[in-house]
Every structure is written in structure tokens, then in C-alpha cells.
Motif scaffolding. Sequence first.
Motif, short mmCIF file in Angstrom:
data_model
loop_
_atom_site.label_atom_id
_atom_site.label_comp_id
_atom_site.label_asym_id
_atom_site.label_seq_id
_atom_site.Cartn_x
_atom_site.Cartn_y
_atom_site.Cartn_z
N LEU A 4 0.81 -1.22 0.00
CA LEU A 4 0.00 0.00 0.00
C LEU A 4 0.84 1.27 0.00
O LEU A 4 0.29 2.37 -0.06
N GLY A 5 2.16 1.15 0.08
CA GLY A 5 3.02 2.33 0.17
C GLY A 5 2.80 3.34 -0.94
O GLY A 5 2.49 4.51 -0.69
N LYS A 6 2.93 2.92 -2.18
CA LYS A 6 2.77 3.83 -3.31
C LYS A 6 1.32 4.28 -3.46
O LYS A 6 1.06 5.48 -3.62
N PRO A 7 0.33 3.37 -3.39
CA PRO A 7 -1.07 3.83 -3.47
C PRO A 7 -1.45 4.77 -2.32
O PRO A 7 -2.22 5.71 -2.52
N LEU A 8 -0.90 4.54 -1.14
CA LEU A 8 -1.20 5.43 -0.02
C LEU A 8 -0.63 6.82 -0.30
O LEU A 8 -1.30 7.83 -0.06
N GLY A 9 0.56 6.87 -0.84
CA GLY A 9 1.14 8.16 -1.22
C GLY A 9 0.30 8.87 -2.27
O GLY A 9 0.08 10.09 -2.20
N SER A 10 -0.22 8.11 -3.21
CA SER A 10 -1.09 8.69 -4.24
C SER A 10 -2.38 9.20 -3.62
O SER A 10 -2.88 10.27 -3.99
N ALA A 11 -2.93 8.46 -2.67
CA ALA A 11 -4.16 8.89 -1.99
C ALA A 11 -3.92 10.19 -1.23
O ALA A 11 -4.77 11.09 -1.24
N VAL A 32 4.26 17.51 9.83
CA VAL A 32 5.08 16.50 9.16
C VAL A 32 5.92 17.26 8.13
O VAL A 32 5.38 18.03 7.34
N HIS A 33 7.22 17.06 8.14
CA HIS A 33 8.11 17.83 7.26
C HIS A 33 7.71 17.62 5.80
O HIS A 33 7.38 16.51 5.38
N TRP A 34 7.78 18.71 5.03
CA TRP A 34 7.32 18.63 3.64
C TRP A 34 8.14 17.67 2.79
O TRP A 34 7.62 17.06 1.86
N THR A 35 9.44 17.49 3.11
CA THR A 35 10.23 16.53 2.33
C THR A 35 9.77 15.10 2.61
O THR A 35 9.81 14.26 1.70
N TYR A 36 9.32 14.85 3.83
CA TYR A 36 8.79 13.51 4.15
C TYR A 36 7.46 13.30 3.44
O TYR A 36 7.21 12.21 2.91
N ILE A 37 6.63 14.33 3.36
CA ILE A 37 5.38 14.24 2.61
C ILE A 37 5.68 13.92 1.15
O ILE A 37 5.02 13.07 0.55
N SER A 38 6.68 14.58 0.59
CA SER A 38 7.08 14.31 -0.78
C SER A 38 7.51 12.85 -0.95
O SER A 38 7.12 12.18 -1.92
N GLN A 39 8.30 12.35 -0.01
CA GLN A 39 8.74 10.95 -0.08
C GLN A 39 7.55 9.99 0.03
O GLN A 39 7.52 8.96 -0.64
N LEU A 40 6.58 10.32 0.87
CA LEU A 40 5.37 9.49 0.98
C LEU A 40 4.60 9.49 -0.33
O LEU A 40 4.21 8.43 -0.84
N GLU A 41 4.37 10.68 -0.86
CA GLU A 41 3.59 10.80 -2.09
C GLU A 41 4.26 10.10 -3.27
O GLU A 41 3.57 9.63 -4.18
N ASN A 42 5.57 10.03 -3.25
CA ASN A 42 6.30 9.37 -4.34
C ASN A 42 6.54 7.89 -4.08
O ASN A 42 7.19 7.22 -4.88
N GLY A 43 5.99 7.38 -2.97
CA GLY A 43 6.10 5.96 -2.68
C GLY A 43 7.45 5.51 -2.16
O GLY A 43 7.74 4.32 -2.15
N HIS A 44 8.28 6.45 -1.72
CA HIS A 44 9.61 6.10 -1.22
C HIS A 44 9.62 5.77 0.27
O HIS A 44 10.58 5.17 0.76
N LYS A 45 8.59 6.19 0.98
CA LYS A 45 8.47 5.94 2.42
C LYS A 45 7.06 5.46 2.73
O LYS A 45 6.12 5.75 1.99
N SER A 46 6.93 4.75 3.84
CA SER A 46 5.62 4.35 4.37
C SER A 46 5.46 5.01 5.73
O SER A 46 6.37 4.93 6.57
N PRO A 47 4.32 5.66 5.96
CA PRO A 47 4.15 6.38 7.21
C PRO A 47 3.82 5.47 8.39
O PRO A 47 3.23 4.41 8.22
#
Length: 75
Positions: A4-11, A32-47
Motif C-alpha cells: 500500500l506504500g505507493k497507493p497510499l502516497g497517491s491517496a 510532518v516535514h514537507w520533504t517527508y510528505i514528498s517521499q510518501l507521495e512518491n512511494g519512497h516511504k511508508s508512514p
Amino acid sequence: MSKLGKPLGSAIRIRRQELGLSQETLSELSAVHWTYISQLENGHKSPSLRVMEDLAEALQIEVSTLSQMAEKLRT
């Protein structure tokens, strides 16, 4: 990373854009730091659940609804 990492970032991105928020504004609203939000949205991190709660509150949506959006995007 979970399936769900990438789809969650897309959501997160979709909901943020629906509200007309920039990543920086979402960052201010959620603490939440904006760079972390960017990483989430791009599917690089899972919150963590805590981060999901903070983002969901800032996005004016329930965590469960955000997860359901991600699940729909996954299929």
C-alpha cells in the motif's frame, strides 16, 4: 515497503490536491516535514500510524477512508 506504500502516497496527494493544499501547507497543518510528505507521495516511504493520523487530520479525512482510497488505487 508494503503493497500500500505507493497507493497510499497517491491517496495523500489526491486528497491534498482536492483541498488545494501545497506540500508545504500540508506540512504546516500536520507538523510532518514537507520533504517527508514528498517521499510518501512518491512511494519512497511508508508512514507510521501516528503520521497517518496527523496527515489524515490535516486532510480532513479519516485514516480508514485514506486507507480505503489507497486500497482502491492499488487494484
